[in-house]
Design a protein around this motif. Structure first.
Motif, mmCIF file in Angstrom:
data_model
loop_
_atom_site.group_PDB
_atom_site.id
_atom_site.type_symbol
_atom_site.label_atom_id
_atom_site.label_comp_id
_atom_site.label_asym_id
_atom_site.label_seq_id
_atom_site.Cartn_x
_atom_site.Cartn_y
_atom_site.Cartn_z
ATOM 1 N N GLY A 173 36.183 6.442 20.466
ATOM 2 C CA GLY A 173 37.370 7.202 20.822
ATOM 3 C C GLY A 173 37.473 8.589 20.218
ATOM 4 N N VAL A 174 36.367 9.148 19.732
ATOM 5 C CA VAL A 174 36.435 10.483 19.107
ATOM 6 C C VAL A 174 36.900 11.536 20.105
ATOM 7 N N GLU A 175 36.729 11.262 21.400
ATOM 8 C CA GLU A 175 37.180 12.207 22.425
ATOM 9 C C GLU A 175 38.712 12.307 22.470
ATOM 10 N N ASN A 176 39.398 11.400 21.788
ATOM 11 C CA ASN A 176 40.860 11.452 21.743
ATOM 12 C C ASN A 176 41.388 12.548 20.805
ATOM 13 N N ILE A 177 40.506 13.129 19.988
ATOM 14 C CA ILE A 177 40.912 14.226 19.114
ATOM 15 C C ILE A 177 40.896 15.514 19.929
ATOM 16 N N PRO A 178 42.056 16.167 20.104
ATOM 17 C CA PRO A 178 42.079 17.423 20.871
ATOM 18 C C PRO A 178 41.101 18.449 20.313
ATOM 19 N N GLY A 179 40.528 19.237 21.199
ATOM 20 C CA GLY A 179 39.525 20.213 20.785
ATOM 21 C C GLY A 179 40.081 21.418 20.066
ATOM 22 N N ASP A 180 41.376 21.655 20.185
ATOM 23 C CA ASP A 180 41.997 22.762 19.467
ATOM 24 C C ASP A 180 43.468 22.443 19.215
ATOM 25 N N GLY A 181 44.093 23.297 18.411
ATOM 26 C CA GLY A 181 45.501 23.121 18.102
ATOM 27 C C GLY A 181 45.734 22.145 16.968
ATOM 28 N N PRO A 182 46.974 22.073 16.492
ATOM 29 C CA PRO A 182 47.293 21.190 15.367
ATOM 30 C C PRO A 182 47.212 19.721 15.748
ATOM 31 N N VAL A 183 46.646 18.937 14.854
ATOM 32 C CA VAL A 183 46.497 17.493 15.075
ATOM 33 C C VAL A 183 46.684 16.779 13.740
ATOM 34 N N ILE A 184 47.402 15.659 13.781
ATOM 35 C CA ILE A 184 47.517 14.801 12.606
ATOM 36 C C ILE A 184 46.657 13.566 12.838
ATOM 37 N N LEU A 185 45.708 13.332 11.956
ATOM 38 C CA LEU A 185 44.930 12.096 11.987
ATOM 39 C C LEU A 185 45.552 11.146 10.972
ATOM 40 N N ALA A 186 46.025 9.998 11.426
ATOM 41 C CA ALA A 186 46.716 9.055 10.549
ATOM 42 C C ALA A 186 46.036 7.701 10.631
ATOM 43 N N GLY A 187 45.602 7.190 9.466
ATOM 44 C CA GLY A 187 44.877 5.921 9.505
ATOM 45 C C GLY A 187 45.015 5.093 8.247
ATOM 46 N N ASN A 188 44.331 3.982 8.257
ATOM 47 C CA ASN A 188 44.346 3.072 7.102
ATOM 48 C C ASN A 188 43.453 3.617 5.990
ATOM 49 N N HIS A 189 43.641 3.074 4.803
ATOM 50 C CA HIS A 189 42.887 3.567 3.643
ATOM 51 C C HIS A 189 42.392 2.367 2.844
ATOM 52 N N LEU A 190 41.087 2.123 2.954
ATOM 53 C CA LEU A 190 40.492 0.954 2.309
ATOM 54 C C LEU A 190 39.802 1.272 0.996
ATOM 55 N N THR A 191 39.125 2.424 0.955
ATOM 56 C CA THR A 191 38.354 2.734 -0.237
ATOM 57 C C THR A 191 38.092 4.241 -0.326
ATOM 58 N N PHE A 192 37.513 4.675 -1.427
ATOM 59 C CA PHE A 192 37.316 6.092 -1.711
ATOM 60 C C PHE A 192 36.509 6.799 -0.631
ATOM 61 N N ILE A 193 35.474 6.140 -0.095
ATOM 62 C CA ILE A 193 34.572 6.812 0.834
ATOM 63 C C ILE A 193 35.184 7.056 2.208
ATOM 64 N N ASP A 194 36.405 6.558 2.462
ATOM 65 C CA ASP A 194 37.068 6.861 3.731
ATOM 66 C C ASP A 194 37.138 8.369 3.955
ATOM 67 N N SER A 195 37.446 9.094 2.888
ATOM 68 C CA SER A 195 37.598 10.550 2.991
ATOM 69 C C SER A 195 36.264 11.276 3.075
ATOM 70 N N MET A 196 35.167 10.550 2.926
ATOM 71 C CA MET A 196 33.845 11.130 3.145
ATOM 72 C C MET A 196 33.376 10.836 4.569
ATOM 73 N N VAL A 197 33.726 9.652 5.065
ATOM 74 C CA VAL A 197 33.305 9.247 6.403
ATOM 75 C C VAL A 197 34.073 10.009 7.478
ATOM 76 N N LEU A 198 35.396 10.181 7.279
ATOM 77 C CA LEU A 198 36.222 10.824 8.304
ATOM 78 C C LEU A 198 35.738 12.229 8.659
ATOM 79 N N PRO A 199 35.491 13.127 7.687
ATOM 80 C CA PRO A 199 34.973 14.452 8.061
ATOM 81 C C PRO A 199 33.599 14.382 8.728
ATOM 82 N N LEU A 200 32.824 13.364 8.379
ATOM 83 C CA LEU A 200 31.480 13.225 8.934
ATOM 84 C C LEU A 200 31.515 12.969 10.433
#
Length: 229
Positions: A31-58
């Protein structure tokens, strides 16, 4: 753009570490195509462990900015400087979240990022899940979408806690899944960003989508309270 520009550092980090992280985490993205290609967007999700914030930008094509503990960028010596360079490079904005003004500072930082037309990532639970279940969301997410009009794209991290149990130590190799849901907009609540019932309704609707995407059991309690028990 200079070599010290955060965006250029993000491109460098993604180019150098991206292949290593992909090999290590083998992310399956839906579902990565659900992220708009431009403009402001809030990504809101669950948080299981430290590496979540490394995987998301990847896995995001656009840079994701998010709030992080200021201790990640205030370390001393070579290790401290490298950590600061890495975390600010991938989009982390250090904020002192302790004390009465911490939440306000985080909210205003998120608002600024969105008003600049960027992506702001947030974990509505406010902290990592203590046991793998999904906990009640805090209403900062609702305030941000109602103040800025930015759509909310819910996401779910699946399997990151298996690679780094408890959020500590070096993560082990394995496969993780990241699911993005369809954008959610709340224009019907324009001008109601101070109504606590509206804020709770918006937050709960986002958390319902996160629960659907993640398959987690939901607990109607704040994670911080569960950790303190």
């Amino acid at each position: 753009m200079t070599s010290e520009d955060p965006l250029s550092r993000f491109a460098l980090i993604k180019a150098v570490l991206g292949p290593i992280m992909r090999l290590m985490f083998r992310p399956q993205v839906e579902g990565v195509e659900n992220i708009p290609g431009d403009g402001p967007v809030i990504l809101a999700g669950n948080h299981l462990t430290f590496i979540d914030s490394m995987v998301l930008p990847l896995v995001s094509k656009r840079q994701v900015f998010f709030i992080g503990k200021d201790e990640y960028v205030t370390g001393k010596g070579v290790k401290g400087r490298l950590m600061a360079w890495f975390f600010t490079g991938v989009g982390m904005i250090p904020v002192d979240r302790d004390g009465a003004s911490g939440g306000v500072a985080a909210l205003m930082t998120g608002r600024r990022i969105l008003e600049e037309g960027r992506i702001f990532g947030i974990y509505p639970e406010g902290t990592r899940s203590p046991d793998g279940r999904l906990y009640r969301g805090r209403t900062g997410i609702a305030r941000l979408t109602l103040m800025t009009g930015a759509p909310v794209v819910p996401f779910a991290m699946i399997g990151t806690d298996k690679l780094q149990p408890g959020g500590r130590g070096i993560p082990r190799p394995g496969r993780v899944t990241v699911r993005f849901g369809e954008p959610m907009e709340f224009s019907r609540y324009d001008g109601m960003d101070r109504d606590r019932y509206v804020l709770r309704a918006v937050t709960d609707s986002v958390m319902t989508e996160v629960m659907r995407l993640s398959g987690q059991e939901y607990v109607d309690m704040y994670a911080t309270k569960a950790k303190a028990a």
